[in-house]
Design a protein around this motif. Structure first.
Motif, PDB file in Angstrom:
ATOM      1  N   PRO A  26      38.474 -20.970   5.844  1.00 28.34           N
ATOM      2  CA  PRO A  26      39.046 -19.883   6.347  1.00 28.34           C
ATOM      3  C   PRO A  26      38.230 -18.474   5.931  1.00 28.34           C
ATOM      4  CG  PRO A  26      40.063 -20.865   4.540  1.00 28.34           C
ATOM      5  CD  PRO A  26      39.063 -21.744   4.809  1.00 28.34           C
ATOM      6  N   TRP A  27      39.008 -17.620   6.661  1.00 27.61           N
ATOM      7  CA  TRP A  27      38.293 -16.136   6.734  1.00 27.61           C
ATOM      8  C   TRP A  27      39.346 -15.016   6.249  1.00 27.61           C
ATOM      9  CZ3 TRP A  27      33.418 -14.565   7.356  1.00 27.61           C
ATOM     10  CH2 TRP A  27      32.334 -15.559   7.711  1.00 27.61           C
ATOM     11  N   ALA A  28      38.810 -14.163   5.326  1.00 26.58           N
ATOM     12  CA  ALA A  28      39.857 -12.897   5.113  1.00 26.58           C
ATOM     13  C   ALA A  28      39.108 -11.868   6.071  1.00 26.58           C
ATOM     14  CB  ALA A  28      39.447 -12.554   3.579  1.00 26.58           C
ATOM     15  N   SER A  29      40.056 -11.348   6.820  1.00 26.61           N
ATOM     16  CA  SER A  29      39.805 -10.048   7.585  1.00 26.61           C
ATOM     17  C   SER A  29      40.459  -8.996   7.554  1.00 26.61           C
ATOM     18  CB  SER A  29      40.233 -10.753   9.331  1.00 26.61           C
ATOM     19  OG  SER A  29      39.343 -11.780   9.480  1.00 26.61           O
ATOM     20  N   VAL A  30      39.882  -7.622   7.256  1.00 30.80           N
ATOM     21  CA  VAL A  30      40.507  -6.754   6.734  1.00 30.80           C
ATOM     22  C   VAL A  30      40.181  -5.494   7.640  1.00 30.80           C
ATOM     23  CG1 VAL A  30      41.133  -5.087   4.684  1.00 30.80           C
ATOM     24  CG2 VAL A  30      40.874  -7.498   4.422  1.00 30.80           C
ATOM     25  N   TYR A  31      41.118  -4.615   8.083  1.00 31.67           N
ATOM     26  CA  TYR A  31      40.727  -3.262   8.597  1.00 31.67           C
ATOM     27  C   TYR A  31      41.425  -2.221   8.044  1.00 31.67           C
ATOM     28  CZ  TYR A  31      39.538  -6.227  12.769  1.00 31.67           C
ATOM     29  OH  TYR A  31      39.001  -7.163  13.562  1.00 31.67           O
ATOM     30  N   VAL A  32      40.445  -1.198   7.343  1.00 34.71           N
ATOM     31  CA  VAL A  32      40.829  -0.199   6.694  1.00 34.71           C
ATOM     32  C   VAL A  32      40.766   1.143   7.190  1.00 34.71           C
ATOM     33  CG1 VAL A  32      40.404   0.905   4.370  1.00 34.71           C
ATOM     34  CG2 VAL A  32      39.773  -1.536   4.768  1.00 34.71           C
ATOM     35  N   ASP A  33      41.762   1.753   7.133  1.00 30.84           N
ATOM     36  CA  ASP A  33      41.963   3.067   7.946  1.00 30.84           C
ATOM     37  C   ASP A  33      41.230   4.123   6.782  1.00 30.84           C
ATOM     38  OD1 ASP A  33      42.505   5.639   9.139  1.00 30.84           O
ATOM     39  OD2 ASP A  33      44.148   4.763   9.963  1.00 30.84           O
ATOM     40  N   LEU A  34      40.282   4.981   7.321  1.00 35.06           N
ATOM     41  CA  LEU A  34      39.527   5.924   6.409  1.00 35.06           C
ATOM     42  C   LEU A  34      39.600   7.438   7.027  1.00 35.06           C
ATOM     43  CD1 LEU A  34      36.420   3.762   5.718  1.00 35.06           C
ATOM     44  CD2 LEU A  34      38.003   4.186   4.336  1.00 35.06           C
ATOM     45  N   SER A  35      40.344   7.598   7.971  1.00 28.16           N
ATOM     46  CA  SER A  35      40.498   8.553   8.853  1.00 28.16           C
ATOM     47  C   SER A  35      41.078   9.763   8.073  1.00 28.16           C
ATOM     48  CB  SER A  35      41.331   8.478   9.982  1.00 28.16           C
ATOM     49  OG  SER A  35      42.685   8.259  10.020  1.00 28.16           O
ATOM     50  N   ARG A  36      41.566   9.576   6.749  1.00 31.01           N
ATOM     51  CA  ARG A  36      42.288  10.603   6.152  1.00 31.01           C
ATOM     52  C   ARG A  36      41.556  10.948   5.174  1.00 31.01           C
ATOM     53  NH1 ARG A  36      45.305  11.570   1.433  1.00 31.01           N
ATOM     54  NH2 ARG A  36      47.004  13.292   1.611  1.00 31.01           N
ATOM     55  N   HIS A  37      41.086  12.198   5.081  1.00 33.52           N
ATOM     56  CA  HIS A  37      40.240  12.942   3.901  1.00 33.52           C
ATOM     57  C   HIS A  37      40.901  13.984   3.286  1.00 33.52           C
ATOM     58  CE1 HIS A  37      36.813  10.645   5.519  1.00 33.52           C
ATOM     59  NE2 HIS A  37      37.265  10.681   6.601  1.00 33.52           N
TER      60      HIS A  37
END
Length: 370
Positions: free
Chosen positions: A15-26
């Motif tokens: 199996p796989w770990a799939s992660v989407y990370v929001d980096l739009s805030r600075h």
């Protein structure tokens, strides 16, 4: 979207770990927030049954983004304690998503990283042009061209008549516009830009535009706002968005035409999970069309080790020779088959304003043969 970069994800079993990370805030506290996000992602994956080495690898990868300057976000795919792929995103994911499943959850990439038109921006004046490449994740210089330096301005002289001088000025600029157009076309050949955006005085941009090869004329946009305008960035983004919309509309139009049976009752397109699964098993998908909010995208199907081992029912897969089928999402299962057969995939969201239910269920495909 060319899916070749996903090959490494299907060379190994899950199996796989799939992660989407929001980096739009600075902001000032962004690094601390991202550290907390990394810890939360690790806990979420562990709660879904992920092994400890993979949870640790993903946590470290997300924590390593604490000071990232990525404008939108990043996806992370990992298994067996190793991160295999971490592509940047062309659009913010609108939050953080973590999933543990038999297949990598790549379907969101069609919207978040799929259609990212590469723009070749030419800053044109009578002395030449500077070229710049722009995409959703940044920009970089792409060369320049310097044309004939003399004469460029209409000025009376003691040596020639004013009329003669004006003609010489015009001849010089016509030659320069041709040189700029040739250099721009050569640069496009090298970088394969989707759009050419001309920035400068309207007359100069028009002269370059008219001298470009016919094959490029439908890719050209003449910017209304000149060099240094704060509105130029907005105009470039509008041009990119319009390109994505036109591309999605064109492919959706092809799909709508192809799904009508021919005189022998054969269609060049299919929609719905059962028909799509059959096409995937037969390696017939040429381009997958996905409407991510469609109900069929997360419908459960069954898969085996091979990309063409996919079925609607578990018993069907056992008949195909897979003794231990696994359940997974329909969109991810079909995308795996698409990658294995060098097909393409596209989100039709930008074009579904008048076709909200197309393709049916959210999944369809243009076929390689009827």
């Amino acid at each position: 979207m060319d899916l070749a970069f996903l090959y490494p994800l299907y060379e190994r079993s899950g199996p796989w770990a799939s992660v989407y990370v929001d980096l739009s805030r600075h902001a000032e506290d962004t690094p601390h927030e991202r550290e907390l996000t990394a810890q939360a992602v690790g806990r979420e994956l562990a709660g879904q049954g992920a092994d400890e080495p993979t949870c640790r690898a993903v946590t470290e990868a997300v924590d390593g983004l604490a000071h990232s300057t990525d404008p939108h976000g990043r996806a992370v795919f990992a298994r067996a304690g190793e991160v295999l792929l971490d592509p940047p995103l062309a659009r913010p994911p609108g939050g953080t998503l973590a999933r543990w499943a038999p297949l990598p959850h790549v379907a969101p990439l069609l919207e978040l990283a799929g259609e990212d038109p590469l723009c070749l921006v030419a800053y044109v004046d009578r002395r030449g042009a500077d070229f710049e490449l722009r995409s959703a994740v940044g920009s970089r210089e792409a060369g320049s061209v310097t044309a004939q330096p003399w004469p460029l301005h209409r000025t009376a002289t003691a040596d020639w008549s004013e009329r003669h001088f004006q003609l010489r000025v015009e001849n010089t600029w016509e030659s320069n516009a041709g040189e700029i157009a040739d250099a721009l076309a050569a640069c496009q050949d090298e970088v394969r830009a989707d759009l050419l955006i001309l920035v400068g005085e309207q007359r100069e941009c028009r002269a370059v535009h008219e001298r470009l090869p016919q094959r490029l004329t439908d890719r050209v946009v003449e910017a209304d706002h000149g060099i240094g305008s704060r509105l130029l960035d907005e105009e470039v983004e509008q041009a990119r968005a319009e390109h994505v919309r036109r591309r999605a509309e064109a492919e959706l139009g092809r799909f709508l035409a192809a799904r009508s049976p021919d005189a022998e009752g054969r269609a060049g397109a299919v929609e719905g999970v059962p028909a799509l699964v059959e096409a995937a098993r037969e390696h017939r998908i040429d381009e997958l069309l996905v409407r991510p909010d469609g109900p069929d995208t997360h419908r459960e199907v069954w898969i085996g080790e091979a990309p063409d081992q996919v079925a609607v029912r578990r018993t069907d897969l056992k008949t195909l020779g897979e003794p231990r089928p696994w359940p997974t999402r329909a969109d991810d299962a079909v995308i795996r088959s698409v990658v294995a057969t060098d097909a393409a995939a596209l989100s039709v969201t930008p074009a579904t304003g008048t076709h909200e239910d197309t393709p049916a269920g959210g999944l369809g495909a243009l076929l390689r043969w009827r």
